[in-house]
Motif scaffolding. Sequence first.
Motif, PDB file in Angstrom:
ATOM      1  N   ASN A 173       0.810  -1.207   0.000  1.00 51.16           N
ATOM      2  CA  ASN A 173       0.000   0.000   0.000  1.00 51.16           C
ATOM      3  C   ASN A 173       0.847   1.263   0.000  1.00 51.16           C
ATOM      4  O   ASN A 173       1.748   1.412   0.833  1.00 51.16           O
ATOM      5  CB  ASN A 173      -0.887   0.044   1.244  1.00 51.16           C
ATOM      6  CG  ASN A 173      -1.652  -1.237   1.493  1.00 51.16           C
ATOM      7  OD1 ASN A 173      -1.061  -2.297   1.670  1.00 51.16           O
ATOM      8  ND2 ASN A 173      -2.958  -1.161   1.545  1.00 51.16           N
ATOM      9  N   ASP A 190      -6.860  -4.198   6.251  1.00 49.46           N
ATOM     10  CA  ASP A 190      -6.672  -3.577   4.938  1.00 49.46           C
ATOM     11  C   ASP A 190      -8.008  -3.234   4.285  1.00 49.46           C
ATOM     12  O   ASP A 190      -8.173  -2.151   3.713  1.00 49.46           O
ATOM     13  CB  ASP A 190      -5.840  -4.471   4.016  1.00 49.46           C
ATOM     14  CG  ASP A 190      -6.197  -5.942   4.113  1.00 49.46           C
ATOM     15  OD1 ASP A 190      -7.296  -6.270   4.609  1.00 49.46           O
ATOM     16  OD2 ASP A 190      -5.377  -6.775   3.686  1.00 49.46           O
ATOM     17  N   SER A 194      -9.534   0.552   3.637  1.00 53.48           N
ATOM     18  CA  SER A 194      -9.978   0.934   2.293  1.00 53.48           C
ATOM     19  C   SER A 194     -11.396   1.490   2.323  1.00 53.48           C
ATOM     20  O   SER A 194     -11.683   2.530   1.717  1.00 53.48           O
ATOM     21  CB  SER A 194      -9.906  -0.281   1.358  1.00 53.48           C
ATOM     22  OG  SER A 194      -8.592  -0.739   1.192  1.00 53.48           O
ATOM     23  N   THR A 204      -9.165   5.388  -4.246  1.00 59.27           N
ATOM     24  CA  THR A 204      -8.044   4.454  -4.208  1.00 59.27           C
ATOM     25  C   THR A 204      -7.745   4.008  -5.638  1.00 59.27           C
ATOM     26  O   THR A 204      -8.616   4.051  -6.508  1.00 59.27           O
ATOM     27  CB  THR A 204      -8.356   3.218  -3.344  1.00 59.27           C
ATOM     28  OG1 THR A 204      -9.453   2.502  -3.922  1.00 59.27           O
ATOM     29  CG2 THR A 204      -8.702   3.615  -1.921  1.00 59.27           C
TER      30      THR A 204
END
Length: 296
Positions: A173, A190, A194, A204
């Motif tokens: 990331n 994660d 997000s 993203t």
Amino acid sequence: MKDLLPKFPLYIPSKSRSEYMITSRALTEMGVPHNIVVEPQQVSDYQSAVKKMRLLTTVIELDMSFKSKYELCDKHGLTKSTGSGPARNFIWEHSRASGNAFHWIMDDNIKCFYRMTRNERIKTTNLLFWRAMEDFVLRYTNVAMAGPNYAMFAFGASALPPFIINTRIYSCNLIRNEIPFRWRGRYNEDTILSLDMLKAGWCTIQFNAFLQGKLRTQSIKGGNTDELYKHGTMEKSQMLVREHPDVSKIKFKFGRWHHQVNYTPFKKQKLIRNPDVLFPAGRNEYGMRLFHKDQR
């Protein structure tokens, strides 16, 4: 040489895997200096491994206070492993304190990296792999996080777009340091991060043009494998659904429980161009050239 290196620092949180150093070996093969963050009692083990394997790795000791203040998203407290989240938040603060606008953070079980070209995955050791993604992200003002897709997900006869926006970023990331978020959750941190970003209106970027060759979860000892996943994946999936019930659900497939997330609500969020960045004309391959091994 300095002009070819990544613009932002690279970090690897790791635990009980000094004998492997998988991601560190991949980055060293590319000629990329990086940091590995470990708990105090394991610093000497990792330093010995770095010296033995001649890695371009700096070992950084984790500030253990980040464990006590970490948001675990369950009621078990410190009776169970916290996972890598506390180390991830320590890394975020370490990068900010060093004056960086972004930082890279990646799992410790990535064996190599690939360039996706002509619908084929080609292993690359070109260190400009990182610059290419960084420069693309810097073209926009509203990208909170980006990273390469899993190589295992980039296959088939159909051509893939070079990138997609507004989905989860896993295992490798590039994170904008100024955003008001932090890692949270004992599991699925994660995906939680997000979704936290996307729900706040940020974008993203998941690259298909650049890929990571990550080993399958639970395939090597150490890390979270022994402490978190010994009872299966149901609790992991349940945590995500509790935190983001409007876009996630639990589903049984491939012989175990998984989470399934609907990212459709975020597709309307568009990238915003950075007026201070000149968009170059034509193609820039960043020195990457496709050739047969016997032509080297």
